[in-house]
Design a protein around this motif. Structure first.
Motif, PDB file in Angstrom:
ATOM      1  N   LYS A 289      45.323 -35.812  18.096  1.00  0.00           N
ATOM      2  CA  LYS A 289      46.065 -36.828  17.752  1.00  0.00           C
ATOM      3  C   LYS A 289      45.508 -38.580  18.707  1.00  0.00           C
ATOM      4  CE  LYS A 289      50.605 -38.603  15.974  1.00  0.00           C
ATOM      5  NZ  LYS A 289      50.943 -38.855  14.477  1.00  0.00           N
ATOM      6  N   GLU A 290      46.366 -37.366  20.387  1.00  0.00           N
ATOM      7  CA  GLU A 290      46.812 -38.386  20.897  1.00  0.00           C
ATOM      8  C   GLU A 290      45.475 -39.144  21.596  1.00  0.00           C
ATOM      9  OE1 GLU A 290      46.348 -38.767  26.022  1.00  0.00           O
ATOM     10  OE2 GLU A 290      47.822 -36.983  24.865  1.00  0.00           O
ATOM     11  N   PHE A 291      44.443 -38.772  21.026  1.00  0.00           N
ATOM     12  CA  PHE A 291      42.629 -38.970  20.950  1.00  0.00           C
ATOM     13  C   PHE A 291      42.413 -40.420  19.962  1.00  0.00           C
ATOM     14  CE2 PHE A 291      42.445 -36.930  24.853  1.00  0.00           C
ATOM     15  CZ  PHE A 291      41.468 -36.644  25.803  1.00  0.00           C
ATOM     16  N   ALA A 292      42.286 -39.402  18.510  1.00  0.00           N
ATOM     17  CA  ALA A 292      42.152 -40.769  17.998  1.00  0.00           C
ATOM     18  C   ALA A 292      42.983 -41.936  17.722  1.00  0.00           C
ATOM     19  CB  ALA A 292      42.100 -39.671  16.432  1.00  0.00           C
ATOM     20  N   GLU A 293      43.841 -42.137  18.047  1.00  0.00           N
ATOM     21  CA  GLU A 293      44.388 -43.066  17.777  1.00  0.00           C
ATOM     22  C   GLU A 293      44.837 -44.087  19.009  1.00  0.00           C
ATOM     23  OE1 GLU A 293      48.856 -40.993  15.067  1.00  0.00           O
ATOM     24  OE2 GLU A 293      48.878 -41.584  16.996  1.00  0.00           O
ATOM     25  N   THR A 294      44.054 -43.946  20.143  1.00  0.00           N
ATOM     26  CA  THR A 294      43.355 -44.228  21.498  1.00  0.00           C
ATOM     27  C   THR A 294      42.300 -44.596  21.114  1.00  0.00           C
ATOM     28  OG1 THR A 294      43.855 -42.949  22.944  1.00  0.00           O
ATOM     29  CG2 THR A 294      45.741 -43.727  21.977  1.00  0.00           C
ATOM     30  N   GLU A 295      42.029 -44.908  22.166  1.00  0.00           N
ATOM     31  CA  GLU A 295      39.382 -45.174  22.336  1.00  0.00           C
ATOM     32  C   GLU A 295      39.552 -44.559  23.278  1.00  0.00           C
ATOM     33  OE1 GLU A 295      38.271 -47.993  21.612  1.00  0.00           O
ATOM     34  OE2 GLU A 295      39.833 -48.407  20.321  1.00  0.00           O
ATOM     35  N   LYS A 296      41.033 -43.373  22.793  1.00  0.00           N
ATOM     36  CA  LYS A 296      40.069 -42.157  24.645  1.00  0.00           C
ATOM     37  C   LYS A 296      39.306 -40.827  23.432  1.00  0.00           C
ATOM     38  CE  LYS A 296      44.148 -40.618  27.243  1.00  0.00           C
ATOM     39  NZ  LYS A 296      45.231 -40.006  27.132  1.00  0.00           N
ATOM     40  N   TRP A 297      38.900 -41.698  22.330  1.00  0.00           N
ATOM     41  CA  TRP A 297      37.568 -40.577  21.738  1.00  0.00           C
ATOM     42  C   TRP A 297      36.660 -40.907  22.420  1.00  0.00           C
ATOM     43  CZ3 TRP A 297      34.119 -43.067  18.495  1.00  0.00           C
ATOM     44  CH2 TRP A 297      34.568 -44.246  17.811  1.00  0.00           C
ATOM     45  N   LYS A 298      36.329 -42.048  22.239  1.00  0.00           N
ATOM     46  CA  LYS A 298      34.952 -42.929  22.556  1.00  0.00           C
ATOM     47  C   LYS A 298      34.581 -41.977  23.279  1.00  0.00           C
ATOM     48  CE  LYS A 298      35.515 -47.397  20.718  1.00  0.00           C
ATOM     49  NZ  LYS A 298      35.974 -48.325  20.918  1.00  0.00           N
ATOM     50  N   ASN A 299      35.371 -41.289  24.687  1.00  0.00           N
ATOM     51  CA  ASN A 299      34.730 -40.746  25.809  1.00  0.00           C
ATOM     52  C   ASN A 299      33.965 -39.579  25.188  1.00  0.00           C
ATOM     53  OD1 ASN A 299      36.138 -42.576  28.325  1.00  0.00           O
ATOM     54  ND2 ASN A 299      37.182 -41.713  27.958  1.00  0.00           N
ATOM     55  N   VAL A 300      34.652 -38.817  24.993  1.00  0.00           N
ATOM     56  CA  VAL A 300      34.600 -37.369  23.946  1.00  0.00           C
ATOM     57  C   VAL A 300      33.207 -36.903  23.540  1.00  0.00           C
ATOM     58  CG1 VAL A 300      35.157 -34.909  22.909  1.00  0.00           C
ATOM     59  CG2 VAL A 300      36.880 -37.183  24.287  1.00  0.00           C
ATOM     60  N   ILE A 301      33.965 -38.577  22.190  1.00  0.00           N
ATOM     61  CA  ILE A 301      32.436 -38.303  20.977  1.00  0.00           C
ATOM     62  C   ILE A 301      31.456 -39.744  20.913  1.00  0.00           C
ATOM     63  CG2 ILE A 301      32.041 -38.600  18.688  1.00  0.00           C
ATOM     64  CD1 ILE A 301      34.658 -37.862  17.874  1.00  0.00           C
ATOM     65  N   THR A 302      30.176 -39.003  21.652  1.00  0.00           N
ATOM     66  CA  THR A 302      29.537 -39.746  21.631  1.00  0.00           C
ATOM     67  C   THR A 302      28.279 -39.732  21.398  1.00  0.00           C
ATOM     68  OG1 THR A 302      28.045 -38.441  23.177  1.00  0.00           O
ATOM     69  CG2 THR A 302      29.454 -39.707  24.297  1.00  0.00           C
TER      70      THR A 302
ATOM     71  N   LEU B 272      49.685 -25.232   9.702  1.00  0.00           N
ATOM     72  CA  LEU B 272      50.263 -26.281  10.524  1.00  0.00           C
ATOM     73  C   LEU B 272      49.556 -28.043   9.784  1.00  0.00           C
ATOM     74  CD1 LEU B 272      49.707 -26.069  14.289  1.00  0.00           C
ATOM     75  CD2 LEU B 272      51.035 -25.880  13.013  1.00  0.00           C
ATOM     76  N   ARG B 273      50.243 -29.252   9.791  1.00  0.00           N
ATOM     77  CA  ARG B 273      49.479 -30.423   9.258  1.00  0.00           C
ATOM     78  C   ARG B 273      50.021 -31.388  10.376  1.00  0.00           C
ATOM     79  NH1 ARG B 273      50.879 -27.481   4.596  1.00  0.00           N
ATOM     80  NH2 ARG B 273      49.641 -27.639   2.650  1.00  0.00           N
ATOM     81  N   THR B 274      49.317 -32.490  10.580  1.00  0.00           N
ATOM     82  CA  THR B 274      49.489 -33.400  11.496  1.00  0.00           C
ATOM     83  C   THR B 274      48.647 -34.549  11.026  1.00  0.00           C
ATOM     84  OG1 THR B 274      48.597 -31.647  13.204  1.00  0.00           O
ATOM     85  CG2 THR B 274      48.454 -33.984  13.419  1.00  0.00           C
ATOM     86  N   VAL B 275      49.817 -35.692  11.046  1.00  0.00           N
ATOM     87  CA  VAL B 275      48.706 -37.025   9.768  1.00  0.00           C
ATOM     88  C   VAL B 275      49.156 -37.593  11.445  1.00  0.00           C
ATOM     89  CG1 VAL B 275      50.121 -39.125   8.987  1.00  0.00           C
ATOM     90  CG2 VAL B 275      51.033 -36.847   8.222  1.00  0.00           C
ATOM     91  N   ILE B 276      47.359 -37.901  11.481  1.00  0.00           N
ATOM     92  CA  ILE B 276      46.624 -39.211  12.343  1.00  0.00           C
ATOM     93  C   ILE B 276      46.248 -40.006  11.942  1.00  0.00           C
ATOM     94  CG2 ILE B 276      44.943 -39.096  13.908  1.00  0.00           C
ATOM     95  CD1 ILE B 276      45.556 -35.839  13.411  1.00  0.00           C
ATOM     96  N   LYS B 277      46.570 -41.387  12.759  1.00  0.00           N
ATOM     97  CA  LYS B 277      46.702 -42.838  12.020  1.00  0.00           C
ATOM     98  C   LYS B 277      45.031 -43.307  12.593  1.00  0.00           C
ATOM     99  CE  LYS B 277      51.203 -44.281  12.221  1.00  0.00           C
ATOM    100  NZ  LYS B 277      52.733 -44.808  12.925  1.00  0.00           N
ATOM    101  N   ALA B 278      44.372 -43.023  12.560  1.00  0.00           N
ATOM    102  CA  ALA B 278      42.634 -43.030  12.554  1.00  0.00           C
ATOM    103  C   ALA B 278      41.748 -42.790  11.411  1.00  0.00           C
ATOM    104  CB  ALA B 278      42.312 -41.860  14.002  1.00  0.00           C
ATOM    105  N   ASN B 279      40.296 -42.783  11.624  1.00  0.00           N
ATOM    106  CA  ASN B 279      39.098 -42.367  10.600  1.00  0.00           C
ATOM    107  C   ASN B 279      39.460 -40.530   9.872  1.00  0.00           C
ATOM    108  OD1 ASN B 279      36.093 -42.206  10.487  1.00  0.00           O
ATOM    109  ND2 ASN B 279      36.762 -44.170   9.677  1.00  0.00           N
ATOM    110  N   LYS B 280      39.044 -40.843   9.513  1.00  0.00           N
ATOM    111  CA  LYS B 280      38.795 -39.081   9.238  1.00  0.00           C
ATOM    112  C   LYS B 280      37.351 -38.596   9.528  1.00  0.00           C
ATOM    113  CE  LYS B 280      37.681 -37.695   4.379  1.00  0.00           C
ATOM    114  NZ  LYS B 280      37.356 -37.385   3.468  1.00  0.00           N
TER     115      LYS B 280
END
Length: 157
Positions: free
Chosen positions: A144-157, A6-14
């Motif tokens: 992708k959903e979490f990385a491209e929004t601010e949601k990632w901050k709720n998971v990665i501290t 699978l290949r997924t393009v994500i508009k977020a920092n690696k």
């Protein structure tokens, strides 16, 4: 041995995409349909090299346990996890991350071997490969959903 790619393009920092992909907490969110929970080993946070997690999940109406271990790790470019024990004869999931136009190309290679010889191969063709692909596509959609929004901050501290 089937290989799902699978290949997924994500508009977020690696780095963010990499860490979301190894987040036990995000994995739980992405597998809500199978009631997946981490019951042993690393049960929350970010899993790293030589760490393992045991998952309990309901697949095909049956609760199963699967333990996987991170066997290769090169942050933020690559990591691999491999089954230590579980329903498959074996599996290895490679996670690759590359910079792409200011975002990230996330590439998964999931190689697995079904148990029960010829019956396992038949199950692969009839339903298992499709089922596993759908699980991975859903996982990637959540990453992708979490990385491209601010949601990632709720998971990665």
């Amino acid at each position: 041995m089937p290989r799902i790619e699978l290949r997924t393009v994500i508009k977020a920092n690696k780095e963010i995409v990499f860490d979301l992909s190894r987040s036990i907490d995000l994995h739980k969110i992405s597998t809500v349909q199978t009631n997946e929970e981490a019951i042993a080993g690393k049960t929350s946070g970010l899993i790293g090299l030589n760490e393992s997690v045991t998952w309990r999940a309901k697949h095909f109406g049956i609760y199963q346990k699967l333990t996987s271990k991170v066997t290769e790790f090169d942050r933020p470019n690559y990591f691999a996890d491999e089954m230590v024990s579980g329903a498959f004869s074996e599996f290895k999931h490679e996670h690759h991350f590359a910079d792409l136009n200011g975002g990230t190309l996330m590439t998964d290679f999931f190689d697995y071997k079904s148990p029960i010889g010829i019956l396992g191969k038949l199950a692969d063709k009839l339903f298992l490969e499709k089922y596993m692909t759908e699980l991975l596509v859903e996982r990637n959609r959540i990453v992708k959903e979490f990385a491209e929004t601010e949601k990632w901050k709720n998971v990665i501290t």
